[in-house]
Design a protein around this motif. Structure first.
Motif, mmCIF file in Angstrom:
data_model
loop_
_atom_site.group_PDB
_atom_site.id
_atom_site.type_symbol
_atom_site.label_atom_id
_atom_site.label_comp_id
_atom_site.label_asym_id
_atom_site.label_seq_id
_atom_site.Cartn_x
_atom_site.Cartn_y
_atom_site.Cartn_z
ATOM 1 N N PHE A 9 -15.982 4.819 -5.827
ATOM 2 C CA PHE A 9 -15.841 5.624 -4.599
ATOM 3 C C PHE A 9 -16.460 7.004 -4.794
ATOM 4 N N ALA A 22 -15.591 -1.673 2.193
ATOM 5 C CA ALA A 22 -16.318 -1.120 1.053
ATOM 6 C C ALA A 22 -17.806 -1.250 1.343
ATOM 7 N N TYR A 50 -9.720 -2.872 3.720
ATOM 8 C CA TYR A 50 -10.602 -1.743 3.998
ATOM 9 C C TYR A 50 -12.059 -2.107 3.738
ATOM 10 N N LEU A 104 -11.368 9.894 1.386
ATOM 11 C CA LEU A 104 -12.432 8.897 1.446
ATOM 12 C C LEU A 104 -13.219 9.056 2.737
ATOM 13 N N HIS A 164 -7.250 6.733 -3.165
ATOM 14 C CA HIS A 164 -6.455 7.593 -2.289
ATOM 15 C C HIS A 164 -5.610 8.566 -3.121
ATOM 16 N N SER A 181 -8.845 0.537 -7.196
ATOM 17 C CA SER A 181 -8.480 0.022 -5.878
ATOM 18 C C SER A 181 -8.562 1.129 -4.827
ATOM 19 N N TRP A 182 -8.415 0.736 -3.569
ATOM 20 C CA TRP A 182 -8.356 1.728 -2.480
ATOM 21 C C TRP A 182 -7.167 2.651 -2.703
ATOM 22 N N SER A 189 0.837 -1.202 0.000
ATOM 23 C CA SER A 189 0.000 0.000 0.000
ATOM 24 C C SER A 189 0.862 1.239 0.000
ATOM 25 N N TRP A 233 -15.435 2.505 -1.709
ATOM 26 C CA TRP A 233 -14.364 2.402 -0.725
ATOM 27 C C TRP A 233 -14.589 3.388 0.428
ATOM 28 N N THR A 234 -14.215 2.985 1.628
ATOM 29 C CA THR A 234 -14.127 3.905 2.761
ATOM 30 C C THR A 234 -12.692 3.903 3.277
ATOM 31 N N SER A 235 -12.423 4.789 4.214
ATOM 32 C CA SER A 235 -11.083 4.862 4.808
ATOM 33 C C SER A 235 -10.958 3.979 6.039
ATOM 34 N N ASP A 288 -6.509 -3.679 -0.219
ATOM 35 C CA ASP A 288 -6.452 -2.323 -0.779
ATOM 36 C C ASP A 288 -5.958 -2.219 -2.215
#
Length: 271
Positions: free
Chosen positions: A265, A234, A232, A133, A117, A112-113, A9, A206-208, A244
């Motif tokens: 997202f 979702a 993470y 996010l 980001h 993807s996450w 990540s 996606w969330t954080s 992620d």
């Protein structure tokens, strides 16, 4: 267990942010297209919290707690569109997503996450505002009456594990039956009482919030918990926990439950 995820990540995000810092186009004067924003004010509400929970060593539904967002924020009324994503690609910061790219009014999917980001960092740099996010609680607040409680409602039986297994199988079968795989143009799926659109449907968001695993007591109080960052939450028709770097959850990487159909997202703007 999480160390390889964290390293991957950090490396992926670092590459994206390096591209952002070095992109001449990212310092352009034209502002990116931004969806309508919905302001959310802190207000307590009952919420089944995220995570994988145990009681006396047995799987249980997550407890319901009273929660509230920490401060006023604005959230995008619709998910980020393909056209908006491609503007970041044109700035040579974001990479081309895995979803369809010839219809700019579709929500961007196949991200993807880490991708999301990087997009948030690009948008922050371009606008001089702070974009990120949403947390799971912020997303649930925004979803309002369209938020789906994914509790199974069956307790583990230490003398007969099949009771929970059969209940989980029935729940997963129902989710597969309800799964909507049609990706519709942004703003066309639904709208809730807050004016937030496109909650649920074919696109998970996606969330954080990192996946957490923990133990609760008989009253639903948290006894212990630990985050598994690199995975993470979702949100969509149901919660999913996704690694992620995954863009296509059907290909693997869903840690809990039925895989989402698509990953997209929306962002919040801090005030």
């Amino acid at each position: 267990m999480n160390t390889p995820f964290l390293i991957a990540s950090a490396a992926a995000v670092a590459v994206g942010l390096t591209q952002l810092a070095g992109s001449d186009a990212a310092r352009g004067t034209a502002l990116p297209d931004i969806p309508d924003m919905i302001r959310l004010e802190p207000a307590p509400f009952e919420h089944r919290i995220d995570g994988d929970w145990r009681r006396d060593g047995l799987s249980v539904d997550a407890p319901i707690h009273t929660v509230a967002i920490a401060a006023p924020i604005e959230i995008m009324a619709v998910p980020v569109s393909t056209g908006q994503w491609l503007a970041c690609v044109a700035d040579e910061v974001c990479t081309l997503h895995d979803g369809q790219s010839d219809l700019p009014d579709l929500p961007v999917v196949g991200v993807s996450w880490n991708d999301a980001h990087i997009y948030a960092a690009w948008l922050s740099q371009r606008t001089g505002e702070r974009w990120r996010l949403p947390t799971d609680v912020e997303w649930a607040h925004a979803a309002a009456e369209l938020f789906r409680d994914d509790a199974i409602g069956v307790q583990s039986d230490p003398h007969n594990p099949a009771v929970l297994w059969l209940a989980e199988y029935a729940a997963e079968t129902a989710r597969q039956r309800d799964l909507d795989r049609e990706v519709r143009p942004v703003g066309s799926l639904n709208v809730n009482s807050l004016g937030v659109r496109d909650i649920g449907g074919a696109v998970w968001e996606w969330t954080s919030t990192c996946l957490r695993r923990g133990e609760i007591d008989g009253e639903g109080r948290i006894v212990r918990e630990a985050d598994s960052c690199g995975i993470y939450i979702a949100e969509g028709l149901h919660r999913a926990a996704i690694t992620d770097f995954i863009r296509d959850p059907q290909a693997g990487g869903c840690s809990v439950g039925v895989p989402p159909a698509n990953l997209g997202f929306r962002l919040v703007r801090e005030l």
